[in-house]
Design a protein around this motif. Structure first.
Motif, PDB file in Angstrom:
ATOM      1  N   GLN A 128     -15.548  93.509 -84.030  1.00 33.26           N
ATOM      2  CA  GLN A 128     -15.274  92.840 -85.310  1.00 33.26           C
ATOM      3  C   GLN A 128     -13.774  92.568 -85.401  1.00 33.26           C
ATOM      4  O   GLN A 128     -12.963  93.392 -84.976  1.00 33.26           O
ATOM      5  CB  GLN A 128     -15.679  93.735 -86.488  1.00 33.26           C
ATOM      6  N   VAL A 129     -13.458  91.394 -85.956  1.00 33.09           N
ATOM      7  CA  VAL A 129     -12.041  91.070 -86.198  1.00 33.09           C
ATOM      8  C   VAL A 129     -11.862  90.879 -87.698  1.00 33.09           C
ATOM      9  O   VAL A 129     -12.637  90.165 -88.347  1.00 33.09           O
ATOM     10  CB  VAL A 129     -11.628  89.790 -85.440  1.00 33.09           C
ATOM     11  N   HIS A 130     -10.889  91.579 -88.263  1.00 26.16           N
ATOM     12  CA  HIS A 130     -10.589  91.468 -89.703  1.00 26.16           C
ATOM     13  C   HIS A 130      -9.084  91.341 -89.894  1.00 26.16           C
ATOM     14  O   HIS A 130      -8.310  91.579 -88.970  1.00 26.16           O
ATOM     15  CB  HIS A 130     -10.987  92.744 -90.469  1.00 26.16           C
ATOM     16  N   LYS A 131      -8.737  91.065 -91.114  1.00 23.69           N
ATOM     17  CA  LYS A 131      -7.351  91.270 -91.519  1.00 23.69           C
ATOM     18  C   LYS A 131      -7.127  92.784 -91.471  1.00 23.69           C
ATOM     19  O   LYS A 131      -8.034  93.559 -91.786  1.00 23.69           O
ATOM     20  CB  LYS A 131      -7.193  90.734 -92.953  1.00 23.69           C
ATOM     21  N   LYS A 132      -5.914  93.201 -91.090  1.00 24.02           N
ATOM     22  CA  LYS A 132      -5.601  94.627 -90.959  1.00 24.02           C
ATOM     23  C   LYS A 132      -5.997  95.416 -92.211  1.00 24.02           C
ATOM     24  O   LYS A 132      -5.691  95.005 -93.340  1.00 24.02           O
ATOM     25  CB  LYS A 132      -4.088  94.759 -90.736  1.00 24.02           C
ATOM     26  N   GLY A 133      -6.702  96.475 -92.067  1.00 22.13           N
ATOM     27  CA  GLY A 133      -7.044  97.357 -93.185  1.00 22.13           C
ATOM     28  C   GLY A 133      -8.411  97.099 -93.802  1.00 22.13           C
ATOM     29  O   GLY A 133      -8.884  97.884 -94.625  1.00 22.13           O
ATOM     30  N   PHE A 134      -9.070  96.005 -93.408  1.00 20.47           N
ATOM     31  CA  PHE A 134     -10.354  95.667 -94.044  1.00 20.47           C
ATOM     32  C   PHE A 134     -11.444  96.700 -93.743  1.00 20.47           C
ATOM     33  O   PHE A 134     -12.299  96.975 -94.584  1.00 20.47           O
ATOM     34  CB  PHE A 134     -10.802  94.276 -93.590  1.00 20.47           C
TER      35      PHE A 134
ATOM     36  N   ALA B 297      -8.832  94.295 -84.457  1.00 20.66           N
ATOM     37  CA  ALA B 297      -9.969  93.951 -83.589  1.00 20.66           C
ATOM     38  C   ALA B 297     -10.589  95.276 -83.160  1.00 20.66           C
ATOM     39  O   ALA B 297      -9.950  96.075 -82.477  1.00 20.66           O
ATOM     40  CB  ALA B 297      -9.496  93.155 -82.383  1.00 20.66           C
ATOM     41  N   LEU B 298     -11.797  95.510 -83.616  1.00 17.97           N
ATOM     42  CA  LEU B 298     -12.395  96.843 -83.438  1.00 17.97           C
ATOM     43  C   LEU B 298     -13.707  96.758 -82.656  1.00 17.97           C
ATOM     44  O   LEU B 298     -14.537  95.874 -82.940  1.00 17.97           O
ATOM     45  CB  LEU B 298     -12.686  97.471 -84.806  1.00 17.97           C
TER      46      LEU B 298
END
Lengths: 405, 225
Positions: free
Chosen positions: A58-64, A245-246
């Motif tokens: 998953q890719v998010h804005k940092k902290g999502f 990116a997790l």
């Protein structure tokens, strides 16, 4: 000749040797089947989560990940999308808007995660489209349609064609809401997911939340799930510190921990089975030694060193262990392939299994770790089990052994 | 030439806590190439003496020398090596290894010496042919008569060219003709190969063949002829 002697010694008392080998076979089969079942269940839990909404990366804005704040959106998704598209090992991806809100019908309301999705992209990333049990999947990226689970439909007392109201905070702090028509009802293996997740078209979600063109998540499927870490690390490097990116390992740490725990548990269970086998081997080998005390005395008299007598007894036990392991693996894998490959139907436990995110049919999965453990532990255990009888044998004095009746 | 010597050899067994003096102080010298018989009534200590001379048992008192070296100062490993290289044993009950054929039983001692398979097989077959038991090569002990088993046991005892062969009542379980044949065989080995033979026996047939006859009585050497 030592090997030949050991081999023939084993078959002096066929019945006893076959019983010991049989007990090793049963132990190995039990280990294989138990491991396959547990491993299948754990993998099912993991893959159900991956296939429901977690995906491989998953890719998010940092902290999502830690704080699913509506404001924590990716403001320039096109730039991120280009990087994802060009990343090796990425097979599919889907853009999502995600928020927590309230879903209400005329009869009831429920707190839910509202997923705004691109239906065609989402088809390749999650199994929601395949989990529809009534009605249809979402058609387009816009439109006021919603799919929700059977459990939620029951709670809200709605069915296909009924209307529900979705409400959630917008970035400005006001409440965004919209009316959606139920077009599909789904059911997955996870009751928890079903109770808390609904899907609407992404454009409708952006409109309701007043975040046009913005998204919260890219859900990515890699070519192999083992490549998730490689992809997440590469993407993190390319996207920089503003993004996260997790891989699923990072998104589902508890489940991954559970898998690790299970692997350790498997070692303990295998050791317990091995311990039980040790006593069988000790018993059989002690009997074999006592039956041959006189002969051992003769071997000593003709000059056979203690180390060789010791080795001979260990070789006998090793042969028993290896034979038991080979046939145990053949039978264990055979039973698994013939009887269990179609899955084990545990529908009696469906409700409790579903709360763990597991379906009613478990597909056993044989693990390489277990195979390696079996082929090393069992023969080793056989040898360890024979050490005491072998020590007894070499402590004999030749003259008293020869006289033994 | 002296090969075995014992001084003040004593052996006390414990029989349910009661000490039994099996040997009460034997002094003896055996020379190379002797064909010696230790005779005496049952319980006189024949087998005990044979076992002590053959390093199968340890004395309570006294010393046994083999080629001038004290036997019981040696470690277990060294005693095994000594029995393998220098001694051969023939038992009353034959004591062949039941899961091995006659040929394999004979080869076994050579295998322990690390002799390559081809070489030991050739030697075993040659010996069996020389002694007329080649037809027994592939038979297991349970497929052979007592006499046949004992002949194989003799070949097993001499196959490593030992200095001394200890034979404990070798003819006790055999009929007189078979016993006679076996003694011929041993005598031949003694004469041809200068192997020292030490028997324990109260069989007349054996005593008649002795070049030296030792009579034991109540744990003491009564006569040395």
């Amino acid at each position: 000749m030592l090997l030949r002697l050991a081999w023939r010694n084993i078959w002096r008392n066929k019945r006893r040797s076959l019983i010991v080998i049989g007990s090793v076979i049963v132990g190995v089969i039990a280990t294989i089947l138990m491991d396959a079942l547990q491993n299948g269940m754990i993998h099912q839990m993991l893959f159900n989560q991956i296939n429901l909404n977690v995906s491989n990366v998953q890719v998010h804005k940092k902290g999502f990940k830690d704080k699913k704040d509506i404001n924590n959106f990716i403001s320039k998704p096109a730039k991120v999308e280009t990087i994802i598209k060009n990343q090796p090992h990425v097979k599919f991806y889907s853009k999502r808007v995600i928020t927590f809100g309230l879903l209400s019908s005329t009869d009831n309301s429920s707190g839910v995660y509202i997923y705004g999705i691109n239906p065609s992209q989402e088809k390749s990333v999650s199994i929601i489209s395949k989990s529809i049990v009534k009605g249809k999947y979402l058609d387009a990226s816009d439109g006021r349609e919603i799919v929700l689970s059977k459990a939620l439909a029951k709670k809200l007392n709605v069915t296909i064609g009924d209307k529900v109201v979705g409400m959630a905070n917008t970035p400005s702090g006001s409440i965004g809401s919209d009316v959606f028509r139920v077009v599909g009802i789904f059911k997955t293996a996870s009751s928890e997911f079903d109770k808390t997740t609904v899907f609407i078209p992404i454009v409708s979600a952006q409109q309701m939340l007043n975040i046009p063109g913005k998204i919260h998540e890219f859900a990515i499927i890699t070519d192999k799930y083992e490549n998730a870490d490689i992809v997440s690390k590469a993407l993190q490097k390319k996207l920089g510190k503003k993004y996260e990116a997790l891989s699923y390992n990072e998104i589902l740490p508890l489940l991954v921990l559970q898998m690790d725990l299970y692997k350790q548990l498997l070692i303990i269970v295998n050791l317990i089975i091995a311990l039980a086998l040790i006593f069988g081997i000790i018993n059989a080998m002690l009997m074999a030694v006592y039956e041959r005390i006189r002969e051992i005395g003769v071997l000593m008299a003709v000059g056979m060193k203690n180390s060789k007598i010791f080795s001979m007894i260990l070789i006998e036990a090793l042969i028993i262990g290896v034979l038991g392991t080979i046939f145990g693996i053949i039978f264990g894998y055979g039973i698994n392939a013939l009887l269990l490959s179609g899955g084990i139907d545990l529908r009696w436990f469906a409700e409790s299994l579903s709360s763990f995110g597991v379906g009613a049919i478990i597909y056993p999965k044989i693990s390489l770790e277990n195979f390696i453990q079996i082929i090393t532990i069992i023969p080793l255990v056989s040898v360890v089990g024979a050490m005491y009888p072998a020590l007894k044998a070499i402590r004999l004095e030749p003259v008293s052994a020869i006289r033994y009746v | 030439m002296e090969i075995i010597k014992c001084e003040n050899l004593q052996k006390i067994y414990q029989d349910n806590g009661v000490p039994v003096h099996a040997l009460k102080g034997i002094n003896l010298t055996i020379n190379k190439g002797e064909f010696t018989v230790i005779a005496g009534p049952s319980g006189s200590g024949k087998t005990t003496l044979l076992n002590l001379l053959g390093a199968l048992d340890k004395p309570t008192e006294g010393t046994v020398y083999f080629n001038g070296e004290v036997l019981y100062k040696k470690k277990r490993r060294e005693l095994s090596r000594l029995r393998l290289e220098n001694f051969g044993f023939v038992f009353q009950a034959y004591n062949l290894i039941p899961v091995l054929t006659a040929l394999e039983n004979i080869e076994f001692s050579m295998m322990l010496l690390g002799i390559p398979e081809k070489e030991r097989r050739e030697k075993a077959i040659t010996l069996m042919e020389e002694l007329g038991i080649a037809e027994l090569a592939n038979k297991r002990p349970n497929e052979m008569s007592g006499g046949q088993q004992q002949r194989v046991a003799v070949v097993r005892a001499i196959v490593n060219d030992p200095d001394v062969v200890f034979a404990d009542e070798p003819t006790a379980n055999l009929d007189s003709k078979t016993g006679d044949n076996l003694l011929n065989l041993m005598q031949e080995m003694n004469e041809k190969k200068q192997i020292t033979f030490i028997f324990s026996s109260h069989d007349k047939q054996v005593m008649e063949r002795a070049k030296r006859l030792l009579i034991l009585k109540d744990g003491l050497l009564e006569k040395d002829n």
